[in-house]
Design a protein around this motif. Structure first.
Motif, PDB file in Angstrom:
ATOM      1  N   PHE A  14      -5.058   7.419  11.446  1.00 32.01           N
ATOM      2  CA  PHE A  14      -5.894   7.933  10.351  1.00 32.01           C
ATOM      3  C   PHE A  14      -6.865   6.830   9.945  1.00 32.01           C
ATOM      4  O   PHE A  14      -6.505   5.647   9.955  1.00 32.01           O
ATOM      5  CB  PHE A  14      -5.013   8.331   9.151  1.00 32.01           C
ATOM      6  N   SER A  15      -8.068   7.213   9.576  1.00 34.37           N
ATOM      7  CA  SER A  15      -9.064   6.188   9.230  1.00 34.37           C
ATOM      8  C   SER A  15      -8.732   5.550   7.888  1.00 34.37           C
ATOM      9  O   SER A  15      -7.913   6.071   7.119  1.00 34.37           O
ATOM     10  CB  SER A  15     -10.462   6.796   9.191  1.00 34.37           C
ATOM     11  N   GLU A  16      -9.346   4.399   7.614  1.00 33.63           N
ATOM     12  CA  GLU A  16      -9.127   3.792   6.303  1.00 33.63           C
ATOM     13  C   GLU A  16     -10.179   4.290   5.327  1.00 33.63           C
ATOM     14  O   GLU A  16     -11.224   4.826   5.723  1.00 33.63           O
ATOM     15  CB  GLU A  16      -9.102   2.266   6.398  1.00 33.63           C
ATOM     16  N   LEU A  17      -9.873   4.137   4.050  1.00 33.09           N
ATOM     17  CA  LEU A  17     -10.801   4.592   3.009  1.00 33.09           C
ATOM     18  C   LEU A  17     -12.122   3.856   3.170  1.00 33.09           C
ATOM     19  O   LEU A  17     -12.161   2.669   3.474  1.00 33.09           O
ATOM     20  CB  LEU A  17     -10.180   4.277   1.637  1.00 33.09           C
ATOM     21  N   ILE A  28       0.650   7.473  -3.210  1.00 28.48           N
ATOM     22  CA  ILE A  28       0.543   6.097  -2.708  1.00 28.48           C
ATOM     23  C   ILE A  28       1.796   5.801  -1.891  1.00 28.48           C
ATOM     24  O   ILE A  28       2.920   5.810  -2.427  1.00 28.48           O
ATOM     25  CB  ILE A  28       0.403   5.086  -3.870  1.00 28.48           C
ATOM     26  N   GLY A  29       1.627   5.560  -0.595  1.00 27.68           N
ATOM     27  CA  GLY A  29       2.759   5.259   0.289  1.00 27.68           C
ATOM     28  C   GLY A  29       3.013   6.380   1.281  1.00 27.68           C
ATOM     29  O   GLY A  29       3.209   7.529   0.873  1.00 27.68           O
ATOM     30  N   GLY A  30       2.998   6.026   2.567  1.00 25.61           N
ATOM     31  CA  GLY A  30       3.178   7.031   3.624  1.00 25.61           C
ATOM     32  C   GLY A  30       4.457   6.847   4.397  1.00 25.61           C
ATOM     33  O   GLY A  30       4.469   6.808   5.624  1.00 25.61           O
ATOM     34  N   GLY A  31       5.585   6.707   3.681  1.00 24.49           N
ATOM     35  CA  GLY A  31       6.906   6.765   4.309  1.00 24.49           C
ATOM     36  C   GLY A  31       7.412   8.198   4.223  1.00 24.49           C
ATOM     37  O   GLY A  31       6.638   9.144   3.972  1.00 24.49           O
ATOM     38  N   MET A  32       8.724   8.373   4.418  1.00 25.61           N
ATOM     39  CA  MET A  32       9.282   9.733   4.399  1.00 25.61           C
ATOM     40  C   MET A  32       9.002  10.433   3.069  1.00 25.61           C
ATOM     41  O   MET A  32       8.634  11.613   3.045  1.00 25.61           O
ATOM     42  CB  MET A  32      10.798   9.663   4.658  1.00 25.61           C
ATOM     43  N   ALA A  33       9.133   9.677   1.950  1.00 23.09           N
ATOM     44  CA  ALA A  33       8.947  10.313   0.642  1.00 23.09           C
ATOM     45  C   ALA A  33       7.498  10.737   0.442  1.00 23.09           C
ATOM     46  O   ALA A  33       7.216  11.884   0.056  1.00 23.09           O
ATOM     47  CB  ALA A  33       9.388   9.353  -0.462  1.00 23.09           C
ATOM     48  N   LEU A  49      -4.366  13.678  -1.477  1.00 21.96           N
ATOM     49  CA  LEU A  49      -4.789  12.569  -0.612  1.00 21.96           C
ATOM     50  C   LEU A  49      -3.671  11.535  -0.600  1.00 21.96           C
ATOM     51  O   LEU A  49      -3.092  11.242  -1.647  1.00 21.96           O
ATOM     52  CB  LEU A  49      -6.074  11.996  -1.209  1.00 21.96           C
ATOM     53  N   LEU A  50      -3.371  10.996   0.562  1.00 21.82           N
ATOM     54  CA  LEU A  50      -2.323   9.969   0.660  1.00 21.82           C
ATOM     55  C   LEU A  50      -2.958   8.647   1.099  1.00 21.82           C
ATOM     56  O   LEU A  50      -3.689   8.613   2.107  1.00 21.82           O
ATOM     57  CB  LEU A  50      -1.249  10.413   1.656  1.00 21.82           C
ATOM     58  N   ALA A  51      -2.681   7.575   0.349  1.00 19.20           N
ATOM     59  CA  ALA A  51      -3.181   6.241   0.713  1.00 19.20           C
ATOM     60  C   ALA A  51      -2.004   5.391   1.164  1.00 19.20           C
ATOM     61  O   ALA A  51      -1.048   5.193   0.410  1.00 19.20           O
ATOM     62  CB  ALA A  51      -3.864   5.587  -0.487  1.00 19.20           C
ATOM     63  N   GLU A  52      -2.079   4.918   2.401  1.00 22.06           N
ATOM     64  CA  GLU A  52      -1.001   4.089   2.973  1.00 22.06           C
ATOM     65  C   GLU A  52      -1.561   2.689   3.260  1.00 22.06           C
ATOM     66  O   GLU A  52      -2.583   2.550   3.920  1.00 22.06           O
ATOM     67  CB  GLU A  52      -0.465   4.756   4.256  1.00 22.06           C
ATOM     68  N   GLY A  53      -0.844   1.675   2.771  1.00 21.95           N
ATOM     69  CA  GLY A  53      -1.323   0.294   2.907  1.00 21.95           C
ATOM     70  C   GLY A  53      -1.350  -0.212   4.336  1.00 21.95           C
ATOM     71  O   GLY A  53      -2.171  -1.064   4.691  1.00 21.95           O
ATOM     72  N   LYS A  54      -0.403   0.284   5.184  1.00 16.78           N
ATOM     73  CA  LYS A  54      -0.396  -0.135   6.596  1.00 16.78           C
ATOM     74  C   LYS A  54      -0.618   1.123   7.437  1.00 16.78           C
ATOM     75  O   LYS A  54      -1.661   1.727   7.346  1.00 16.78           O
ATOM     76  CB  LYS A  54       0.938  -0.798   6.943  1.00 16.78           C
ATOM     77  N   ARG A  55       0.386   1.472   8.244  1.00 15.13           N
ATOM     78  CA  ARG A  55       0.353   2.717   9.016  1.00 15.13           C
ATOM     79  C   ARG A  55       1.477   3.601   8.492  1.00 15.13           C
ATOM     80  O   ARG A  55       2.496   3.097   8.030  1.00 15.13           O
ATOM     81  CB  ARG A  55       0.593   2.421  10.509  1.00 15.13           C
ATOM     82  N   ILE A  56       1.333   4.908   8.594  1.00 11.97           N
ATOM     83  CA  ILE A  56       2.408   5.767   8.076  1.00 11.97           C
ATOM     84  C   ILE A  56       3.712   5.494   8.848  1.00 11.97           C
ATOM     85  O   ILE A  56       3.690   5.228  10.047  1.00 11.97           O
ATOM     86  CB  ILE A  56       2.051   7.273   8.113  1.00 11.97           C
ATOM     87  N   GLN A 178       0.527  15.671  10.470  1.00  7.70           N
ATOM     88  CA  GLN A 178      -0.639  16.274  11.132  1.00  7.70           C
ATOM     89  C   GLN A 178      -1.404  17.172  10.171  1.00  7.70           C
ATOM     90  O   GLN A 178      -0.818  18.013   9.511  1.00  7.70           O
ATOM     91  CB  GLN A 178      -0.183  17.111  12.325  1.00  7.70           C
ATOM     92  N   GLY A 179      -2.704  16.967  10.101  1.00  5.16           N
ATOM     93  CA  GLY A 179      -3.544  17.825   9.256  1.00  5.16           C
ATOM     94  C   GLY A 179      -3.561  17.417   7.796  1.00  5.16           C
ATOM     95  O   GLY A 179      -4.228  18.043   6.975  1.00  5.16           O
ATOM     96  N   LEU A 180      -2.815  16.366   7.439  1.00  5.86           N
ATOM     97  CA  LEU A 180      -2.849  15.920   6.046  1.00  5.86           C
ATOM     98  C   LEU A 180      -4.025  14.967   5.837  1.00  5.86           C
ATOM     99  O   LEU A 180      -4.500  14.325   6.779  1.00  5.86           O
ATOM    100  CB  LEU A 180      -1.534  15.210   5.670  1.00  5.86           C
ATOM    101  N   ASN A 181      -4.464  14.871   4.578  1.00  9.04           N
ATOM    102  CA  ASN A 181      -5.595  14.015   4.223  1.00  9.04           C
ATOM    103  C   ASN A 181      -5.055  12.601   3.941  1.00  9.04           C
ATOM    104  O   ASN A 181      -4.657  12.305   2.823  1.00  9.04           O
ATOM    105  CB  ASN A 181      -6.258  14.632   2.982  1.00  9.04           C
ATOM    106  N   ILE A 182      -5.019  11.766   4.985  1.00  9.10           N
ATOM    107  CA  ILE A 182      -4.362  10.451   4.878  1.00  9.10           C
ATOM    108  C   ILE A 182      -5.369   9.338   5.159  1.00  9.10           C
ATOM    109  O   ILE A 182      -6.188   9.455   6.083  1.00  9.10           O
ATOM    110  CB  ILE A 182      -3.194  10.362   5.888  1.00  9.10           C
ATOM    111  N   PHE A 183      -5.328   8.299   4.370  1.00  2.00           N
ATOM    112  CA  PHE A 183      -6.054   7.068   4.688  1.00  2.00           C
ATOM    113  C   PHE A 183      -5.033   5.979   4.965  1.00  2.00           C
ATOM    114  O   PHE A 183      -4.173   5.707   4.118  1.00  2.00           O
ATOM    115  CB  PHE A 183      -6.965   6.641   3.532  1.00  2.00           C
ATOM    116  N   GLU A 184      -5.109   5.372   6.152  1.00  3.14           N
ATOM    117  CA  GLU A 184      -4.222   4.250   6.478  1.00  3.14           C
ATOM    118  C   GLU A 184      -4.940   2.933   6.205  1.00  3.14           C
ATOM    119  O   GLU A 184      -6.152   2.905   5.958  1.00  3.14           O
ATOM    120  CB  GLU A 184      -3.788   4.333   7.946  1.00  3.14           C
ATOM    121  N   ASN A 185      -4.188   1.849   6.265  1.00  5.25           N
ATOM    122  CA  ASN A 185      -4.739   0.503   5.984  1.00  5.25           C
ATOM    123  C   ASN A 185      -5.510   0.501   4.669  1.00  5.25           C
ATOM    124  O   ASN A 185      -6.536  -0.168   4.539  1.00  5.25           O
ATOM    125  CB  ASN A 185      -5.615   0.035   7.146  1.00  5.25           C
TER     126      ASN A 185
END
Ligand SMILES: Cc1cc2nc3c(=O)[nH]c(=O)nc-3n(C[C@H](O)[C@H](O)[C@H](O)COP(=O)(O)OP(=O)(O)OC[C@H]3O[C@@H](n4cnc5c(N)ncnc54)[C@H](O)[C@@H]3O)c2cc1C
Length: 433
Positions: A14-17, A28-33, A49-56, A178-185
């Motif tokens: 997923f691209s970064e913001l 905030i956070g793309g782990g299981m929760a 929108l989900l913002a993940e600091g590293k990779r999910i 899949q298909g979720l609005n996620i920003f990694e890094n």
């Protein structure tokens, strides 16, 4: 560190913001929760929108053993005593429903889902196991007391839950994302109200879910007093038997086992992060004693947050933050409790009643023995003379010779030998040189 679940699996990207964004709900956070919260909110038609600091999945979720069960140690006899039968029953139902939801989702998301009974045994305490089986049956679930297990030694007693399961956590997580609005890094440095500040821009939201494993807003909710972290060590063996179930020793220093794809996973050696404990020696000596023909293929360690009373914190972050929510304190049982959290928080955000929400509410009493233990550890650590201090709240860091890291006994942050941040709640590197 050699993690099993990341092998031969290409993570989605997923691209970064890139600039400011607006959304109804920010996770905030793309782990299981976090991913499960995003999944159900999107399904309900919410702009999320989900913002993940590293990779999910790159946090604790990649180091789980991914057993899906409502059998969380011998919790139910304690819960009935502490909270009463009704709340204990709701905790059980929330986790049984979570196993069922995973079963349904696994029909759409290929994740090596397998039905397995789960078992817990005691080597010496038959009465403990009998009490737990009775407690669970009194809550309406057909847990069975037995002395028969697939292990190559006899036990004093065991409790067996039928119809539990196991899966591949990252296959599931990547499929659900899949298909979720996620920003990694995209690391959230702070929250101003419900606006998240990152290096790449601001995310303005109406509501925020903090699913960062350890909640990172220190000024609210007293999570730095309510949580400590527990480290655990897992090895995966080739040429070891298939047990046909997932199984755990009820003793505090005991092991836990499951199979996956021809491997036998053995975990154990748990200790409070920053303190001494058995580490890899515990699962390794168990393997040597009972499966001497087996060969070790993977070995990894990881940690989870432990609450004051054994129940996760899911709900409003604190009374001072009405539009911010939290999911944490999963006690090494965060597969089913992440799913329970995602349903509770989805309902809460949609204004729907959730039967289970009161059991997990973070504003319940803090007056437990564990609170005094946490405070004692912190006070002792604060007065330890050293210049190597944690960038979170200034506790003295302890050298972890086995893993070559600087670990904080107070809240469980970890840093590499040069002070680079490994595990939160610290948000930045520490000066250890
Ligand atoms: C060894 C071990 C075995 C386990 N086995 C089981 C088991 O068999 N069954 C079971 O039910 N549970 C098990 N658990 C527990 C379970 O794995 C965890 O509870 C669960 O994975 C936690 O998920 P999470 O989403 O809360 O955290 P994480 O997976 O850590 O996700 C949090 C995410 O937030 C991100 N993040 C943090 N701060 C920020 C920030 N400021 N901005 C943006 N992103 C941020 C992190 O990068 C991370 O990806 C086990 C745990 C361990 C340690």
């Amino acid at each position: 560190m050699d993690f099993l679940w990341t092998k031969e699996l290409t993570p989605p990207s997923f691209s970064e913001l890139n600039g400011d964004q607006e959304t109804d709900v920010l996770i905030i956070g793309g782990g299981m929760a976090g991913v499960l919260c995003a999944f159900w909110l999107k399904e309900a038609g919410v702009d999320v929108l989900l913002a993940e600091g590293k990779r999910i999945g790159a946090g604790i979720t990649k180091g789980t053993t991914a057993v899906l069960t409502a059998q969380h140690d011998t919790l139910y006899q304690d819960m009935i005593q502490r909270f009463g039968k009704e709340k204990a029953g709701l905790y059980l139902q929330a986790n049984l429903q979570a196993v069922e939801k995973f079963r349904v989702l696994a029909a759409q998301i290929p994740c090596d889902f397998e039905d397995k009974p789960s078992m817990m045994y005691s080597l010496h305490d038959r009465a403990l196991m009998e009490r737990e089986a009775r407690a669970v049956r009194a809550l309406g679930f057909p847990a069975e007391f037995t002395t028969q297990t697939p292990l190559p030694f006899s036990v004093a007693g065991a409790v067996r839950y039928p119809n539990m399961a196991q899966f591949h956590p990252l296959k599931f997580l990547y499929g659900a994302a899949q298909g979720l609005n996620i920003f990694e890094n995209t690391f959230v440095e702070k929250l101003e109200g419900t606006t998240a500040i990152t290096k790449q821009g601001r995310i303005r939201a109406k509501k925020v879910i903090v699913a960062t494993h350890y909640p990172f807003l220190n000024r609210h909710g007293l999570y730095f007093m309510k949580l400590y972290q527990q480290r655990s060590y897992v090895i995966a063996l080739e040429n070891a038997p298939d047990l046909g179930c997932t199984i755990e020793d009820a003793a505090q220093n005991g092991v836990y086992l499951r199979n996956y794809n021809g491997l036998l996973l053995i975990g154990g050696g748990d200790h409070r992060t920053g303190k001494k404990g058995g580490g890899f020696a515990v699962p390794r000596s168990f393997a040597k004693q009972y499966f001497p023909q087996a060969r070790e293929k993977y070995a990894w360690s990881n940690q989870d947050c432990v609450s004051l009373d054994g129940v996760p914190y899911i709900g409003p972050y604190s009374p001072g933050l009405p539009n911010v929510f939290v999911a944490s304190g999963f006690e090494l049982w965060g597969m089913t409790t992440s799913l329970a959290a995602s349903k509770i928080l989805t309902d809460t955000i949609l204004g729907r009643e959730n039967l289970f929400a009161p059991v997990f509410t973070p504003d319940r009493t803090m007056l437990t023995g564990q609170l005094f233990s946490n405070l004692g550890t912190t006070l002792l650590d604060f007065v330890t003379p050293t210049t190597k201090r944690c960038s979170h709240l200034g506790c003295a860091l302890q050298w972890n010779a086995a893993e070559h890291s600087w670990d904080c006994p107070c809240h469980g942050s970890r840093f590499d030998e040069h002070g680079g941040l490994l595990d939160n709640p610290a948000m930045r590197d520490s000066d250890v040189e």
